[in-house]
Scaffold this active site. Structure first.
Site, short mmCIF file in Angstrom:
data_model
loop_
_atom_site.label_atom_id
_atom_site.label_comp_id
_atom_site.label_asym_id
_atom_site.label_seq_id
_atom_site.Cartn_x
_atom_site.Cartn_y
_atom_site.Cartn_z
N HIS A 272 0.87 -1.18 0.00
CA HIS A 272 0.00 0.00 0.00
C HIS A 272 0.91 1.22 0.00
CE1 HIS A 272 -3.89 2.02 1.16
NE2 HIS A 272 -3.03 2.93 1.58
N HIS A 315 -1.24 3.20 11.54
CA HIS A 315 0.00 3.98 11.60
C HIS A 315 -0.11 5.11 12.61
CE1 HIS A 315 -2.54 6.15 8.74
NE2 HIS A 315 -1.77 7.22 8.88
N GLU A 321 -3.28 15.01 10.61
CA GLU A 321 -4.10 14.62 9.46
C GLU A 321 -5.55 15.01 9.73
OE1 GLU A 321 -3.65 10.50 8.55
OE2 GLU A 321 -1.46 10.57 8.57
N TYR A 330 -16.05 6.43 2.53
CA TYR A 330 -14.61 6.23 2.65
C TYR A 330 -14.31 4.76 2.93
CZ TYR A 330 -9.80 6.74 4.27
OH TYR A 330 -8.44 6.60 4.42
N HIS A 345 -6.59 13.32 13.26
CA HIS A 345 -5.64 12.43 13.93
C HIS A 345 -4.35 13.22 14.12
CE1 HIS A 345 -8.25 9.34 11.73
NE2 HIS A 345 -8.60 9.32 13.01
N HIS A 351 -3.98 5.52 14.42
CA HIS A 351 -5.28 5.42 13.74
C HIS A 351 -5.16 4.44 12.58
CE1 HIS A 351 -3.00 8.74 11.93
NE2 HIS A 351 -3.64 8.52 10.80
#
Length: 423
Positions: A272, A315, A321, A330, A345, A351
């Site tokens: 990813h 992460h 963010e 989403y 976050h 999160h």
């Protein structure tokens, strides 16, 4: 809006006044059509040429012709980051309420609310994130973001970008809400592409700049110009429309960009990729590779990675963010993260996907699939540690105090006797 490009030198004159752009010099003794020459500078005069931002405007009347500014109430707009104690927890807001037009007329300025931010506009170093909720157009009112460097304003159809010193008015057609990122100290620019090459992400040709079209309109009852200065709102009156530019040239002008034109880059083998591959614009700090703010989107795309947990991984990050959802669902939180809501976050706050998303994607059969179909999520990412305002934590009454519960069902899958499968 039809001139295309990003950061280029543009020139435009209203077709009703051919020859209104002076030839050979910027400020002749007498301008064509009896216009006034006015320079708008977005950078220091002596900035290197690639970083120098300025435009020449040829107006029916100059901007200086107005009554004195006076302080006006700024409502929930603020740069006070010490109203409440800091809170490092994961935060999510349910969709912010849009006032009903039958109850009260609220325009763009009256409907501005600050959610979070850091720094201050006096030192021109920092950012702020706002929400706007309104139901009526700005009749004979315009806003001038004197302390903004860049101002991103998001709506369902895409986004618009306003610059420091630009006067603008927002017309709406019914009940409307959206998101704003205000950057105090740096200009947005297209990110470097590196190994991506010449043609990925946001292409310069898709940015639209205004063609000159003047409005020569007297307003005997008074036209209100609202100025944001050092975190406060001020208003002045004049008896004419400020949108009286007959011609202009330069590289400092408002622009707009349709997010659906973004050329998505993604993994085609495994793993990813970092969200940096979705960066539309970046406002760089003085430290290489560290942004004051990145504007990132998560548009519809294909997911094809093999042997991979495809949603965003868990992460913790050295950046703040702030995410919003313009439309759709989403991928990592399909239930609780709703259009018109938001999440924050903070730096080093962990999160990632909710429990349902994790379990589903651990056992999913990995076939090529469309991701985020009919969805547009975005992120304002910043190296600043942002504080949440009293409005964001308490007044708006939209803070989802159950947000943390989406991770509570996560269970241990640890097996100390695990052996790799034989192939």
């Amino acid at each position: 809006w039809y001139m295309r490009g990003f950061g280029n030198e543009f020139s435009s004159e209203d077709p009703r006044c051919p020859g209104s752009l002076p030839e050979g010099q910027n400020s002749p003794q007498v301008c064509p059509y009896g216009l006034y020459a006015e320079q708008l500078s977005g950078s220091a005069f002596t900035c290197p040429r690639p970083a120098n931002k300025r435009s020449w405007l040829y107006r029916i009347l100059p901007s200086v012709k107005h009554k004195p500014f006076t302080l006006v109430p700024c409502g929930d707009l603020t740069e006070n980051w010490d109203e409440v104690e800091p809170d490092p927890n994961q935060m999510r807001w349910l969709p912010f309420t849009v006032p009903k037009s039958t109850d009260k007329k609220v325009d763009f300025v009256a409907g501005l609310h600050t959610i979070c931010g850091a720094g201050n506009s006096k030192s021109r170093n920092g950012i702020a994130v706002h929400m706007y909720t309104c139901n009526t157009s700005m009749a004979d009112r315009s806003k001038c973001p004197n302390t903004y460097k860049h101002f991103i304003y998001l709506a369902v159809s895409g986004s618009s970008f306003c610059l420091q010193g630009m006067r603008f008015s927002v017309d709406v057609f019914g009940e409307t809400r959206g998101y704003i990122l205000e950057v105090y100290g740096a200009h947005f620019e297209l990110p470097d592409l590196g190994p991506i090459g010449a043609n990925g992400l946001a292409n310069p040709r898709d940015f639209l700049y205004p063609v000159a079209w003047y409005e020569d309109r007297k307003v005997p009852t008074g036209y209100t110009v609202i100025n944001k200065y050092q975190g406060k709102l001020f208003a002045c009156q004049q008896d004419f429309s400020p949108f009286n530019v007959v011609a202009w040239h330069g590289n400092y002008a408002p622009y707009k960009y349709n997010l659906k034109n973004f050329m998505v880059i993604n993994c085609v083998a495994f793993d990813h990729a970092d969200p940096s591959i979705f960066t539309v614009l970046t406002a760089k700090s003085t430290k290489p590779g560290v942004a004051v703010a990145d504007f990132v989107i998560f548009p519809p795309r294909w997911g094809v990675a093999d042997h991979t947990f495809r949603p965003p991984y868990y992460h913790r990050n050295c950046m703040s963010e702030f995410m919003g959802l313009i439309e759709g669902h989403y991928e990592a939180k399909e239930e609780g993260f709703l259009p018109g809501g938001a999440s924050l976050h903070s730096i080093m706050t962990p999160h990632g996907p909710d429990a349902d998303c994790f379990e589903k994607n651990c056992t999913a059969e990995l076939q090529p699939e469309r991701v985020a179909e009919e969805t547009m999520a975005f992120m304002f990412e910043s190296s600043f540690s942002m504080a949440v305002t009293k409005w964001g934590l308490q007044t708006c009454q939209k803070l989802d105090k159950t947000y943390h519960q989406c991770w509570e069902p996560l269970r241990s899958h640890f097996n100390p006797n695990w052996k790799p499968s034989k192939k």
